[in-house]
Design a protein around this motif. Structure first.
Motif, PDB file in Angstrom:
ATOM      1  N   PRO A  10       0.809  -1.221   0.000  1.00  0.00           N
ATOM      2  CA  PRO A  10       0.000   0.000   0.000  1.00  0.00           C
ATOM      3  C   PRO A  10       0.844   1.274   0.000  1.00  0.00           C
ATOM      4  N   PHE A  11       2.027   1.226   0.576  1.00  0.00           N
ATOM      5  CA  PHE A  11       2.893   2.413   0.588  1.00  0.00           C
ATOM      6  C   PHE A  11       3.360   2.749  -0.824  1.00  0.00           C
ATOM      7  N   ARG A  12       3.738   1.729  -1.593  1.00  0.00           N
ATOM      8  CA  ARG A  12       4.169   1.978  -2.972  1.00  0.00           C
ATOM      9  C   ARG A  12       3.052   2.607  -3.798  1.00  0.00           C
ATOM     10  N   ALA A  13       1.806   2.274  -3.441  1.00  0.00           N
ATOM     11  CA  ALA A  13       0.656   2.824  -4.151  1.00  0.00           C
ATOM     12  C   ALA A  13       0.221   4.180  -3.595  1.00  0.00           C
ATOM     13  N   GLY A  14       0.954   4.686  -2.611  1.00  0.00           N
ATOM     14  CA  GLY A  14       0.608   5.970  -2.009  1.00  0.00           C
ATOM     15  C   GLY A  14      -0.535   5.889  -1.034  1.00  0.00           C
ATOM     16  N   LEU A  15      -0.850   4.680  -0.540  1.00  0.00           N
ATOM     17  CA  LEU A  15      -1.994   4.473   0.350  1.00  0.00           C
ATOM     18  C   LEU A  15      -1.577   4.010   1.741  1.00  0.00           C
ATOM     19  N   GLY A  16      -0.300   4.160   2.049  1.00  0.00           N
ATOM     20  CA  GLY A  16       0.199   3.681   3.330  1.00  0.00           C
ATOM     21  C   GLY A  16       0.010   4.687   4.449  1.00  0.00           C
ATOM     22  N   GLY A  17       0.130   4.197   5.660  1.00  0.00           N
ATOM     23  CA  GLY A  17       0.016   5.064   6.829  1.00  0.00           C
ATOM     24  C   GLY A  17      -0.093   4.254   8.099  1.00  0.00           C
ATOM     25  N   PRO A  18      -0.209   4.928   9.237  1.00  0.00           N
ATOM     26  CA  PRO A  18      -0.295   4.224  10.524  1.00  0.00           C
ATOM     27  C   PRO A  18      -1.568   3.404  10.651  1.00  0.00           C
ATOM     28  N   ILE A  19      -1.520   2.436  11.562  1.00  0.00           N
ATOM     29  CA  ILE A  19      -2.684   1.592  11.863  1.00  0.00           C
ATOM     30  C   ILE A  19      -3.206   1.976  13.242  1.00  0.00           C
ATOM     31  N   GLY A  20      -4.503   2.243  13.335  1.00  0.00           N
ATOM     32  CA  GLY A  20      -5.086   2.668  14.601  1.00  0.00           C
ATOM     33  C   GLY A  20      -4.477   3.985  15.057  1.00  0.00           C
ATOM     34  N   ASP A  21      -4.163   4.090  16.355  1.00  0.00           N
ATOM     35  CA  ASP A  21      -3.575   5.346  16.843  1.00  0.00           C
ATOM     36  C   ASP A  21      -2.078   5.424  16.560  1.00  0.00           C
ATOM     37  N   GLY A  22      -1.483   4.325  16.066  1.00  0.00           N
ATOM     38  CA  GLY A  22      -0.071   4.327  15.684  1.00  0.00           C
ATOM     39  C   GLY A  22       0.901   4.280  16.837  1.00  0.00           C
ATOM     40  N   GLN A  23       0.404   4.208  18.086  1.00  0.00           N
ATOM     41  CA  GLN A  23       1.289   4.233  19.249  1.00  0.00           C
ATOM     42  C   GLN A  23       1.783   2.844  19.644  1.00  0.00           C
ATOM     43  N   GLN A  24       1.220   1.784  19.046  1.00  0.00           N
ATOM     44  CA  GLN A  24       1.628   0.428  19.386  1.00  0.00           C
ATOM     45  C   GLN A  24       3.042   0.157  18.871  1.00  0.00           C
ATOM     46  N   TYR A  25       3.812  -0.567  19.685  1.00  0.00           N
ATOM     47  CA  TYR A  25       5.195  -0.866  19.317  1.00  0.00           C
ATOM     48  C   TYR A  25       5.276  -2.045  18.353  1.00  0.00           C
ATOM     49  N   MET A  26       6.239  -1.947  17.432  1.00  0.00           N
ATOM     50  CA  MET A  26       6.522  -3.017  16.472  1.00  0.00           C
ATOM     51  C   MET A  26       7.942  -3.524  16.725  1.00  0.00           C
ATOM     52  N   PRO A  27       8.108  -4.630  17.423  1.00  0.00           N
ATOM     53  CA  PRO A  27       9.447  -5.187  17.630  1.00  0.00           C
ATOM     54  C   PRO A  27       9.930  -5.845  16.342  1.00  0.00           C
ATOM     55  N   TRP A  28      11.003  -5.346  15.753  1.00  0.00           N
ATOM     56  CA  TRP A  28      11.450  -5.788  14.442  1.00  0.00           C
ATOM     57  C   TRP A  28      12.904  -6.274  14.522  1.00  0.00           C
ATOM     58  N   ILE A  29      13.320  -6.995  13.493  1.00  0.00           N
ATOM     59  CA  ILE A  29      14.717  -7.440  13.393  1.00  0.00           C
ATOM     60  C   ILE A  29      15.066  -7.643  11.922  1.00  0.00           C
ATOM     61  N   HIS A  30      16.241  -7.226  11.536  1.00  0.00           N
ATOM     62  CA  HIS A  30      16.763  -7.454  10.181  1.00  0.00           C
ATOM     63  C   HIS A  30      17.034  -8.947  10.015  1.00  0.00           C
ATOM     64  N   ILE A  31      16.738  -9.493   8.856  1.00  0.00           N
ATOM     65  CA  ILE A  31      16.930 -10.929   8.600  1.00  0.00           C
ATOM     66  C   ILE A  31      18.368 -11.360   8.873  1.00  0.00           C
ATOM     67  N   ASP A  32      19.340 -10.510   8.559  1.00  0.00           N
ATOM     68  CA  ASP A  32      20.739 -10.883   8.794  1.00  0.00           C
ATOM     69  C   ASP A  32      21.044 -11.003  10.289  1.00  0.00           C
ATOM     70  N   ASP A  33      20.489 -10.096  11.102  1.00  0.00           N
ATOM     71  CA  ASP A  33      20.685 -10.196  12.549  1.00  0.00           C
ATOM     72  C   ASP A  33      19.950 -11.401  13.122  1.00  0.00           C
ATOM     73  N   MET A  34      18.804 -11.734  12.539  1.00  0.00           N
ATOM     74  CA  MET A  34      18.069 -12.917  12.986  1.00  0.00           C
ATOM     75  C   MET A  34      18.903 -14.180  12.780  1.00  0.00           C
ATOM     76  N   VAL A  35      19.465 -14.306  11.602  1.00  0.00           N
ATOM     77  CA  VAL A  35      20.286 -15.479  11.287  1.00  0.00           C
ATOM     78  C   VAL A  35      21.560 -15.483  12.121  1.00  0.00           C
ATOM     79  N   ASP A  36      22.199 -14.313  12.236  1.00  0.00           N
ATOM     80  CA  ASP A  36      23.411 -14.228  13.057  1.00  0.00           C
ATOM     81  C   ASP A  36      23.110 -14.584  14.511  1.00  0.00           C
ATOM     82  N   GLY A  37      21.927 -14.173  14.995  1.00  0.00           N
ATOM     83  CA  GLY A  37      21.543 -14.488  16.364  1.00  0.00           C
ATOM     84  C   GLY A  37      21.396 -15.982  16.593  1.00  0.00           C
ATOM     85  N   ILE A  38      20.802 -16.675  15.640  1.00  0.00           N
ATOM     86  CA  ILE A  38      20.661 -18.133  15.751  1.00  0.00           C
ATOM     87  C   ILE A  38      22.039 -18.799  15.731  1.00  0.00           C
TER      88      ILE A  38
END
Length: 298
Positions: A180-208
């Motif tokens: 949706p962002f590429r189409a110009g339709l992206g944006g926050p979900i709900g109030d946008g204050q919820q946290y998104m715990p993320w990790i780069h795939i390379d760090d995920m593999v390195d962590g394992i």
């Protein structure tokens, strides 16, 4: 090392398998689609179609369990919830049983879980010892982890991967978020204050690989970047990296109507931090969200 991997054809599994082969480990992959797995993973990987008939895992030095039905692809009907549970619980229980029956058991069992273990934690900081909010995702992960921990013994240590949103160049959550962002339709979900715990795939593999190599480590590990982002921040940075607007907010009632109970996955969140992984000496290559998005989407 001789290593058995489940979920080897998935987002994390494919990248991990490639890295392990580069390090000259011997890999056996469990897959219900052996021909597809052989094409994806290459001739160096031995493929098992089933664990039926196996009585032990003697001969393996490590088992890495990454299999499980995708949790966010469908509404959580009663039937789909059962499928989500069974796809994780049954296989994990079977692996633990085979490890316990082994005369020379694998020295380490690394088994998947998710930050969903904690449930929706609002704005609270969430290290590994944070008490969970006992929602469906907790029920799913708690049983999953307990089954894996049943393989723990003086000869086998168990590491649990409480994984966040894995960001990768192709596939996974980012591929869906970007559309949706590429189409110009992206944006926050709900109030946008919820946290998104993320990790780069390379760090995920390195962590394992880090957990595989460090013989003193066991128990749960938050597999997330040290700096989780709020949904609003994530949306703004993604729009900036893609050079697209990011103001089309998805109202919470609409999200709940479309997703039902599973809306908690995007309207709730966890401010999870990798306290135990960092304390053990692991160093993340990708700590900043903007740099990570630029690296993956450039």
């Amino acid at each position: 090392m001789k290593i058995l991997i489940t979920g080897a054809t998935g987002l994390i599994g494919r990248k991990l398998t490639g890295r392990l082969l580069e390090q000259s480990h011997q890999i056996t992959a469990l897959s219900r689609a052996p021909e597809r797995a052989a094409k994806l993973l290459g001739p160096q990987v031995q493929i098992w179609e089933t664990l039926e008939g196996k009585t032990t895992l003697d001969g393996f030095d490590a088992v890495i369990n990454l299999a499980g039905e995708p949790i966010a692809d469908k509404r959580w009907t009663k039937e789909h919830k059962a499928l989500l549970c069974e796809s994780r619980w049954q296989l994990t229980e079977k692996l633990a049983t085979l490890i316990n029956a082994s005369q020379t058991s694998p020295s380490v069992f690394i088994s998947g879980s998710a930050v969903g273990y904690y449930g929706d934690q609002g704005q609270a900081l969430v290290p590994e010892d944070e008490p969970p909010n006992k929602q469906f995702t907790w029920q799913l992960c708690a049983r999953w982890e307990a089954l894996a921990m049943s393989a723990q013994s003086p000869n086998t240590r168990v590491c649990l991967l409480r994984t966040g949103i894995v960001l990768a160049e192709k596939g996974g959550a980012l591929a869906k978020i970007v559309l949706p962002f590429r189409a110009g339709l992206g944006g926050p979900i709900g109030d946008g204050q919820q946290y998104m715990p993320w990790i780069h795939i390379d760090d995920m593999v390195d962590g394992i690989l880090f957990l595989l190599a460090h013989e003193t480590l066991s128990g749960p590990f938050n597999m997330v970047s040290p700096y989780p982002a709020r949904n609003e921040q994530f949306s703004a940075l993604l729009g900036e990296v893609l050079h697209r607007p990011a103001f089309m907010r998805a109202p919470a009632p609409v999200v709940r109507l479309l997703m039902g109970e599973s809306a908690v996955l995007v309207l709730g969140g966890q401010r999870a931090v990798p306290r135990r992984l960092e304390a053990a000496g692991f160093i993340f290559k990708h700590q900043e969200l903007k740099e990570t998005l630029e690296d993956l989407l450039a």
